[in-house]
Design an enzyme around this catalytic site. Structure first.
Site, PDB file in Angstrom:
ATOM      1  CG  ASN A 191      -9.589  12.696  -5.353  1.00  0.00           C
ATOM      2  OD1 ASN A 191      -9.638  13.234  -4.394  1.00  0.00           O
ATOM      3  ND2 ASN A 191      -8.832  11.942  -5.945  1.00  0.00           N
ATOM      4  N   GLY A 202     -13.060   7.546  -2.662  1.00  0.00           N
ATOM      5  CA  GLY A 202     -13.291   7.048  -1.544  1.00  0.00           C
ATOM      6  C   GLY A 202     -14.242   7.686  -0.428  1.00  0.00           C
ATOM      7  CE1 TYR A 247      -4.192   6.214   8.077  1.00  0.00           C
ATOM      8  CE2 TYR A 247      -5.043   4.673   9.580  1.00  0.00           C
ATOM      9  CZ  TYR A 247      -5.385   5.490   8.565  1.00  0.00           C
ATOM     10  OH  TYR A 247      -6.414   5.569   8.066  1.00  0.00           O
ATOM     11  CB  ILE A 263     -14.236   2.223   5.214  1.00  0.00           C
ATOM     12  CG1 ILE A 263     -14.808   2.632   6.803  1.00  0.00           C
ATOM     13  CG2 ILE A 263     -15.464   2.571   4.117  1.00  0.00           C
ATOM     14  CD1 ILE A 263     -15.918   2.249   7.014  1.00  0.00           C
TER      15      ILE A 263
HETATM   16  P1  NDP Z   1      -8.418   6.887  -0.358  1.00  0.00           P
HETATM   17  O1  NDP Z   1      -6.950   6.312  -0.349  1.00  0.00           O
HETATM   18  O2  NDP Z   1      -9.174   6.305  -1.381  1.00  0.00           O
HETATM   19  O3  NDP Z   1      -8.376   8.365  -0.626  1.00  0.00           O
HETATM   20  C1  NDP Z   1      -7.772   9.334   0.107  1.00  0.00           C
HETATM   21  C2  NDP Z   1      -7.991  10.657  -0.347  1.00  0.00           C
HETATM   22  O4  NDP Z   1      -6.936  11.738   0.373  1.00  0.00           O
HETATM   23  C3  NDP Z   1      -7.765  10.914  -1.884  1.00  0.00           C
HETATM   24  O5  NDP Z   1      -8.640  11.799  -2.192  1.00  0.00           O
HETATM   25  C4  NDP Z   1      -6.463  11.615  -1.910  1.00  0.00           C
HETATM   26  O6  NDP Z   1      -6.179  12.515  -3.131  1.00  0.00           O
HETATM   27  C5  NDP Z   1      -6.549  12.587  -0.803  1.00  0.00           C
HETATM   28  N1  NDP Z   1      -5.286  13.003  -0.193  1.00  0.00           N
HETATM   29  C6  NDP Z   1      -4.145  12.438   0.051  1.00  0.00           C
HETATM   30  N2  NDP Z   1      -3.002  13.132   0.334  1.00  0.00           N
HETATM   31  C7  NDP Z   1      -3.485  14.362  -0.010  1.00  0.00           C
HETATM   32  C8  NDP Z   1      -2.997  15.611   0.109  1.00  0.00           C
HETATM   33  N3  NDP Z   1      -1.672  15.890   0.445  1.00  0.00           N
HETATM   34  N4  NDP Z   1      -3.669  16.767  -0.328  1.00  0.00           N
HETATM   35  C9  NDP Z   1      -4.701  16.669  -0.561  1.00  0.00           C
HETATM   36  N5  NDP Z   1      -5.400  15.535  -0.790  1.00  0.00           N
HETATM   37  C10 NDP Z   1      -4.590  14.411  -0.471  1.00  0.00           C
HETATM   38  O7  NDP Z   1      -8.983   6.604   1.032  1.00  0.00           O
HETATM   39  P2  NDP Z   1     -10.131   6.713   2.010  1.00  0.00           P
HETATM   40  O8  NDP Z   1     -11.402   7.093   1.325  1.00  0.00           O
HETATM   41  O9  NDP Z   1      -9.978   5.295   2.419  1.00  0.00           O
HETATM   42  O10 NDP Z   1      -9.665   7.455   3.477  1.00  0.00           O
HETATM   43  C11 NDP Z   1     -10.323   8.671   3.554  1.00  0.00           C
HETATM   44  C12 NDP Z   1      -9.888   9.144   5.050  1.00  0.00           C
HETATM   45  O11 NDP Z   1     -10.606   8.308   5.869  1.00  0.00           O
HETATM   46  C13 NDP Z   1      -8.531   9.225   5.299  1.00  0.00           C
HETATM   47  O12 NDP Z   1      -8.143  10.069   5.976  1.00  0.00           O
HETATM   48  C14 NDP Z   1      -8.307   7.771   5.895  1.00  0.00           C
HETATM   49  O13 NDP Z   1      -7.110   7.825   6.584  1.00  0.00           O
HETATM   50  C15 NDP Z   1      -9.526   7.675   6.528  1.00  0.00           C
HETATM   51  N6  NDP Z   1      -9.737   6.216   6.996  1.00  0.00           N
HETATM   52  C16 NDP Z   1     -10.063   5.396   5.849  1.00  0.00           C
HETATM   53  C17 NDP Z   1     -10.384   4.037   6.314  1.00  0.00           C
HETATM   54  C18 NDP Z   1     -10.748   2.877   5.467  1.00  0.00           C
HETATM   55  O14 NDP Z   1     -10.957   1.558   5.764  1.00  0.00           O
HETATM   56  N7  NDP Z   1     -10.621   3.030   4.216  1.00  0.00           N
HETATM   57  C19 NDP Z   1     -10.488   3.564   8.169  1.00  0.00           C
HETATM   58  C20 NDP Z   1     -10.339   4.557   8.649  1.00  0.00           C
HETATM   59  C21 NDP Z   1      -9.929   5.929   8.476  1.00  0.00           C
HETATM   60  P3  NDP Z   1      -5.422  11.621  -4.359  1.00  0.00           P
HETATM   61  O15 NDP Z   1      -6.505  10.886  -5.102  1.00  0.00           O
HETATM   62  O16 NDP Z   1      -5.140  12.937  -5.099  1.00  0.00           O
HETATM   63  O17 NDP Z   1      -4.198  10.775  -3.819  1.00  0.00           O
END
Ligand code: NDP
Length: 238
Positions: A15, A17, A144, A177
């Protein structure tokens, strides 16, 4: 010919990121894309099934729905993740457990469920979204970093277990990111990261999606158990 039929792809948390960009990329490639998501809206062309990666029954039920619509999942991307940053001394059990349950156990639940169909099909691609922090560490990120480092163990164990059945399992380790997750960091911390990134910029969600697409593609059939950094050089020397 280089032509491939539409694959059944499942990305958790599409949804927003990084997950959203990954899903959009597979849609653009002509694949059948589904997501397990909790909230928000989805990109066009993505089949959404609500669910929570912290709950095994919810993951299993979502997979069943996706399989009914798109067939057995051939490419799974465990992307859903959360942070609950806090200094070690002050980190609560709940902060620790929530992050491990979502990021590490969530990926386990998703990979385990996906493996059933993949073993039967004798082919599959498992991609786990980790982080540069897994092996670099981060102040306030004991929970984390532990969750993200654990994904390397999962991918490498799956590789040893299922590598002979046409299944690959790899880790993508994004650096900094530009998403809601990093926008939440204090400006001072963002600037400190920027100074440490050889590329001199933060990454975009498409930088990560491109690596995932590659690992899911025909060209990556002989890559498994790898950790692919997408971090502008931040974690060099891992
Ligand atoms: P966001 O916080 O923008 O998005 C996180 C996503 O994970 C959302 O869609 C969220 O849903 C979903 N989510 C969280 N918990 C659950 C759950 N229990 N069940 C289902 N869905 C869930 O993060 P990013 O897009 O930045 O990150 C995506 C991945 O990349 C993550 O694993 C993060 O750790 C990793 N990452 C990100 C980095 C960055 O710089 N941004 C760097 C390195 C790794 P909802 O919207 O409902 O909360």
């Amino acid at each position: 010919m280089g032509e491939q039929t539409a694959r059944s792809v499942l990305v958790t948390g599409a949804n927003r990121g990084i997950g959203r960009a990954i899903a959009e990329r597979f849609v653009a490639a002509g694949d059948k894309v589904a997501t397990i998501y909790r909230s928000g809206d989805l990109p066009d062309g993505v089949l959404g099934v609500t669910g929570d990666v912290r709950d095994t029954a919810s993951v299993d039920a979502a997979f069943t729905q996706v399989e009914e619509a798109h067939g057995p999942v051939e490419v799974v991307v465990a992307n859903a993740g959360v942070t609950r940053d806090q200094l070690l001394m002050r980190m609560s059990d709940e902060d620790f457990e929530t992050v491990i349950d979502t990021n590490l156990a969530g990926a386990f639940r998703v990979a385990r469920r996906a493996s059933k169909g993949m073993i039967r099909a004798r082919r599959g691609r498992i991609v786990l979204i980790s982080s540069v922090v897994a092996l670099y560490g981060g102040p306030g990120q004991v929970n984390y970093a532990a969750s993200k480092a654990g994904l390397v163990g999962i991918a490498r164990s799956i590789t040893r277990e299922l590598g002979g059945r046409g299944i690959t399992a790899n880790v993508v380790a994004p650096g900094f990111i530009d998403t809601a997750m990093t926008q939440a960091l204090p400006e001072r911390q963002q600037q400190a990261y920027l100074g440490a990134i050889p590329a001199g910029r933060f990454g975009g969600v498409d930088d990560v999606a491109a690596a995932v697409e590659f690992l899911a593609g025909d060209g990556a059939a002989y890559i498994s158990g790898a950790v692919i950094p997408v971090d502008g050089g931040l974690g060099m020397g891992h």
